[in-house]
Every structure is written in C-alpha cells, then in structure tokens.
Write a protein that holds these residues in place. Structure first.
Motif, PDB file in Angstrom:
ATOM      1  N   SER A  58       0.972  -1.329  -0.018  1.00  0.00           N
ATOM      2  CA  SER A  58      -0.080   0.226   0.012  1.00  0.00           C
ATOM      3  C   SER A  58       0.848   1.155  -0.119  1.00  0.00           C
ATOM      4  CB  SER A  58      -0.996   0.004   1.332  1.00  0.00           C
ATOM      5  OG  SER A  58      -1.881  -1.121   1.081  1.00  0.00           O
ATOM      6  N   ASP A  94      -5.051   0.925   4.638  1.00  0.00           N
ATOM      7  CA  ASP A  94      -4.998   1.495   3.249  1.00  0.00           C
ATOM      8  C   ASP A  94      -5.480   2.922   3.199  1.00  0.00           C
ATOM      9  OD1 ASP A  94      -3.805  -0.781   2.220  1.00  0.00           O
ATOM     10  OD2 ASP A  94      -5.575  -1.639   1.779  1.00  0.00           O
ATOM     11  N   GLU A 143      -4.312  -4.138  -5.815  1.00  0.00           N
ATOM     12  CA  GLU A 143      -3.129  -4.754  -4.655  1.00  0.00           C
ATOM     13  C   GLU A 143      -3.918  -6.175  -3.986  1.00  0.00           C
ATOM     14  OE1 GLU A 143      -2.491  -2.196  -1.237  1.00  0.00           O
ATOM     15  OE2 GLU A 143      -2.009  -4.047   0.174  1.00  0.00           O
TER      16      GLU A 143
HETATM   17 MG   LIG Z   1      -2.090  -3.001   1.878  1.00  0.00          MG
END
Ligand SMILES: [Mg+2]
Ligand SMILES: Nc1nc2c(ncn2[C@@H]2O[C@H](COP(=O)(O)OP(=O)(O)OP(=O)(O)O)[C@@H](O)[C@H]2O)c(=O)[nH]1
Length: 324
Positions: A58, A94, A143
């Motif tokens: 992230s 995040d 992700e």
């Molecule tokens: Mg992450």
C-alpha cells in the motif's frame, strides 16, 4: 444508455462506489449492471501488486499514485483483502496510507473484502475493475495480499504484475520460486536498506538466469526500494518502479503480448462467470439443504466416490433447470 451506467461512465464516484459495494455483497442487480457497462471497459492499463502481508504494497501504491499523477493519469486503486485474522486491519490502514490522495478527483480508491463466502473474490475483483474501467481511469492498480492461488486468480485480471518481496524471508522464496516466475513482470525488493537485501537480489537474479520466460523477451527487472521513511531516496526509487512498469507496458504493446494478456484476462473472466453462474448456486443450494454435508460424509466413508457424486449433482441440477 441506462442512466446509472451513463453516470458511472461519466465518473460518478457515488454510483460507482455503490455498485462496487453491491458487487461485494453479491446483490443480483449488480450483475445486470456489469453486463450493461461491459461494453465501456477494456481501455485501462491494469497493474497488479502482490506480496506478503505488510511487505509495503500500500505504501508503494501510494507512491506510484504520486508518480502517475505527475503524468496526469487518472487512477483507480482496488485493495483486495481476503479477510483473515492476519490482515484484518489492512483496509483501514489502506485508507489512511492513501489519504493524501483523498481530495484528488483523479484518484479513486476502494477496498474489497470477502466475508468467507464460497469463492467469488476473483470475480468480485474483476467486476470492481470493470467499474473503474467504465469510469475511464487510465490506470488501475490492484493490490492483493499473498501469492496463493486465490491471488493468482485475481492477478490474472492485470496486464502487468509487480511482486513485492522483503529481505529476511529465508527459505520462503525457494518454495515460491515457480509461482513467482510465473506471475512476476517486475520484482521489487522493498525495505532494501535492511540486511539481506543484496542476497535477495542475487537469489532473484539467479532464478531469472535459469528462467526460460526471462530468456524469451521480457526479463523482469528487479527494483530495489529503500526505506519509505527516507523521502528523497524513496521517491527516486518509486519513480524507477513507475518507469519499469511503463517499459513493460510498452513492451507488451510492441511485442503483441498485450493481446495475449487480454486473452488471459478474458479466460479468467469466463472462469469467474461460470463459477458464479453454475458452481456457486449449486454449492450454496446443496449447502443450504444439508446435502453437501451428507455427500462429503459418503465420500469420507467410501460409500461413494467424488466423480459419481459430481455426476449425481450435475444430473439433479440440470433436471431442475429443465423443469423451470
Ligand atoms: Mg496493504
Ligand atoms: N521501516 C519501513 N517500514 C515500512 C516501509 N514501507 C512500509 N512500511 C511500513 O510497513 C507497514 C506495512 O506497510 P503497508 O504498505 O501497509 O504494507 P502492505 O503490504 O500493503 O500490507 P497489507 O496490505 O496489510 O498486506 C506499515 O506500517 C508501513 O508504514 C519501509 O520501507 N520501511
């Protein structure tokens, strides 16, 4: 065009977010909407970023957003989190880590979690990507945590795949070798200021030297990225990462391999959709009626074999369909 679809294609954040939520919650209307907006997808470049929990994905995504925004690219980010006791806090994290882009209308960040339902994470991710594509995002970053089969399924929705490793993984890398070579287009050795970074780089290099894939056109580069808390070098390193990803994109376009990737993606989409339309309803109906349990018991006791059970289920399902 349907009014909702039109708005999503115009970049409406509220409606796009709602549709992604409906996808995640498996609301049947979401599927109908995806069918309608599908014609407006397929133009974005999709980057997959994968690696172990806490590898710094992230943080890297956040830095990549900064780089790509300098080139005026609009960006969608999808953080896929297969809910587990180990990654439970990732989503909140995040949001916090990408907060500085929250006010930027060119950046759209969403997270996707599963709630332990039967499969479907890859399909949900694929559909959420479709929503961002329809919104007209130039680049979509996906992700995913880990490098298991589920992540490989998800990563098949991407054109370019970045695998993030950190020093100190020891033997882990040995066991991941085959899988890594299969999926990585760019390697990142993250937190490269730590002991063992050079060693990891060497191990990857020797793996690449033996790989036939690396010999046949694109050799995945290894980008060393230092401490995220050293802003100057970190920015320099992440700019290099952005550069390598762009080079891979150009390579895909010029070599015709982009078509291959699109094909791989189409296969993944068929697989996901078939699962959603055939397998999941069958499994959940059998689970609901308790039959799934009794089939499992029969198999366990060797009173039946899995093939006969599957045939019985198939027959039953198609008969039901035919009667409707
Ligand atoms: Mg992450
Ligand atoms: N020391 C150090 N810490 C870092 C670095 N990059 C990230 N971190 C920290 O490591 C933790 C995890 O970073 P994330 O970017 O959330 O990692 P991630 O791979 O996205 O993690 P998950 O999504 O939970 O799998 C955070 O506390 C970061 O601040 C780095 O280069 N050096």
């Amino acid at each position: 065009m349907d009014a909702t679809i039109k708005k999503i294609c115009g970049g409406d954040v509220r409606l796009a977010s709602r549709l992604i939520r409906d996808i995640e919650d498996k609301i049947p209307e979401a599927k109908a909407k995806i069918k309608k907006l599908y014609a407006y997808t397929g133009k974005s470049f999709i980057i997959g970023i994968t690696g172990a929990p806490g590898a710094g994905k992230s943080t890297l995504t956040d830095a990549l957003i900064t780089e790509l925004r300098k080139k005026n690219k609009t960006i969608g980010v999808l953080a896929v989190d297969p809910t587990s006791p180990f990654t439970g806090g990732a989503i909140l994290g995040d949001r916090i880590r990408m907060q500085r882009h929250a006010e930027d209308p060119g950046v759209f960040v969403r997270s996707l979690a599963t709630r332990g339902a039967l499969g479907g994470l890859s399909q949900a991710a694929g559909d959420a990507i479709h929503v961002m594509e329809a919104m007209g995002k130039d680049i979509i970053i996906v992700e995913t945590v880990g490098i298991g089969q589920q992540e490989i399924d998800i990563i098949n929705h991407a054109h370019s795949v970045v695998v993030v490793l950190v020093p100190g993984m020891g033997d882990e890398i040995q066991t991941m070798k085959a899988g890594l070579m299969e999926i990585a287009d760019v390697f990142v050795v993250n937190k490269a200021n730590r002991a063992g970074a050079k060693q990891l780089q060497m191990e990857l290099t020797s793996m690449l030297n033996l790989s036939s894939k690396a010999a046949a056109g694109w050799r995945p580069p290894i980008v060393m990225i230092g401490d995220a808390f050293e802003p100057a070098t970190f920015a320099e390193n992440t700019a290099e990462l952005a550069q390598k990803i762009e080079e891979h994109h150009i390579y895909l376009q010029q070599s015709g391999k982009l078509t291959e990737r699109m094909h791989r993606k189409a296969m993944a989409e068929i697989n996901d959709a078939l699962s959603a339309c055939l397998l999941e309803p069958v499994l959940s109906s059998l689970a609901g009626s308790g039959e799934l349990e009794s089939f499992a018991e029969k198999i366990r006791n060797r009173k039946a074999d899995p093939y006969s059970v599957a045939e019985e289920i198939t027959q039953k399902f198609f008969k039901k369909q035919g009667k409707k």
